[in-house]
Design an enzyme around this catalytic site. Structure first.
Site, mmCIF file in Angstrom:
data_model
loop_
_atom_site.group_PDB
_atom_site.id
_atom_site.type_symbol
_atom_site.label_atom_id
_atom_site.label_comp_id
_atom_site.label_asym_id
_atom_site.label_seq_id
_atom_site.Cartn_x
_atom_site.Cartn_y
_atom_site.Cartn_z
ATOM 1 N N LEU A 111 0.834 -1.204 0.000
ATOM 2 C CA LEU A 111 0.000 0.000 0.000
ATOM 3 C C LEU A 111 0.864 1.247 0.000
ATOM 4 O O LEU A 111 0.611 2.192 -0.755
ATOM 5 C CB LEU A 111 -0.928 -0.005 1.220
ATOM 6 N N TYR A 150 2.744 1.569 -3.422
ATOM 7 C CA TYR A 150 1.750 1.810 -4.477
ATOM 8 C C TYR A 150 1.256 3.254 -4.437
ATOM 9 O O TYR A 150 1.170 3.924 -5.479
ATOM 10 C CB TYR A 150 0.583 0.843 -4.300
ATOM 11 N N HIS A 151 0.948 3.727 -3.248
ATOM 12 C CA HIS A 151 0.429 5.084 -3.101
ATOM 13 C C HIS A 151 1.456 6.121 -3.560
ATOM 14 O O HIS A 151 1.132 7.033 -4.335
ATOM 15 C CB HIS A 151 0.035 5.331 -1.648
ATOM 16 N N HIS A 152 2.699 5.965 -3.100
ATOM 17 C CA HIS A 152 3.721 6.967 -3.419
ATOM 18 C C HIS A 152 4.157 6.932 -4.882
ATOM 19 O O HIS A 152 4.562 7.964 -5.423
ATOM 20 C CB HIS A 152 4.940 6.784 -2.508
ATOM 21 N N ILE A 210 0.408 8.395 -6.940
ATOM 22 C CA ILE A 210 -0.348 9.626 -6.688
ATOM 23 C C ILE A 210 0.254 10.839 -7.399
ATOM 24 O O ILE A 210 -0.455 11.625 -8.028
ATOM 25 C CB ILE A 210 -0.503 9.887 -5.165
#
Length: 249
Positions: free
Chosen positions: A130, A133-135, A138
């Site tokens: 998570l 994936y987020h960094h 986004i």
């Protein structure tokens, strides 16, 4: 405040009010910076192999303080557009929204230091799928919106709510870095999930209602935030199960 015709801005496939910033959102920069993020993680892992974890208390205090201040400034400047309706679905494009969305995009590269600090402190348990994936996604998505001239109007909402939540999140990090325990930590994760749910609602409304921004971008937002909500819900459930096991012990 000067408003511009949204369709004219979108047709430019460029930042409408600040074209001098286009160099920071072209594809080589977008792709290169995010590949670079992953490369730095690998290099830091190799560097830390066999080394003692760094403490980094004071650098992290400075970093978290700067993040709180930046997030508050962005939330305040973008929050003024809430008066045009929560999502400002039919709102005109302005230089103010475009500028602060660009600032918000730029801070996503600063946010990458979250990961670097984790690796340097050898807190591998925090380095989840998570998190990576987020960094790695986004900033790329915000860059795409800016590159194609659609990071304006109703797009302010995503940047505003993310900035507001980040102000609270980095304040939590700052508070706990001083040695305190935050009893509201669980609510912070819930707040993040509420953020994603609102962004999903925003995307659905942008798809079904009249909005100057092409629907394909709203669909992208919808799909992306569905993945984030799913991953955060898994993270939340895992954390709650861990708390229950500790309570039993």
């Amino acid at each position: 405040m000067k408003f511009a015709d949204a369709m004219q801005c979108i047709g430019k496939e460029s930042l409408c009010f600040h074209p001098e910033l286009n160099v920071f959102v072209n594809y080589p920069v977008l792709i290169g910076c995010h590949i670079g993020y992953l490369v730095v993680i690998v290099l830091l892992y190799k560097f830390m192999k066999g080394r003692t974890a760094y403490v980094l208390k004071y650098p992290m205090m400075l970093y978290n303080t700067a993040q709180v201040a930046l997030s508050l400034v962005m939330a305040i400047n973008l929050g003024q557009f809430l008066v045009y309706g929560v999502f400002n679905l039919n709102g005109g494009f302005t230089g103010t929204i475009e500028y602060w969305i660009f600032v918000h995009y730029a801070t996503k590269f600063l946010d990458m230091f979250d990961t670097y600090f984790i690796v340097l402190r050898k807190k591998e348990e925090q380095l989840s799928f998570l998190h990576i994936y987020h960094h790695v996604t986004i900033g790329f998505i915000w860059g795409l919106l800016l590159h194609h001239g659609v990071a304006n109007g109703t797009a302010f909402f995503g940047a505003w709510i993310n900035s507001a939540v980040h102000a609270l999140m980095y304040f939590h990090y700052l508070y706990t870095s001083l040695g305190y325990t935050n009893p509201l930590k669980t609510y912070l994760t819930q707040l993040q999930m509420i953020q994603f749910a609102l962004c999903i609602l925003h995307a659905v409304l942008a798809v079904v209602a009249h909005s100057p921004i092409p629907k394909k971008w709203a669909v992208l937002q919808l799909c992306y935030h569905l993945t984030l909500l799913y991953l955060f819900m898994r993270f939340y459930r895992k954390g709650m199960r861990k708390l229950k096991r500790k309570a039993k012990v």
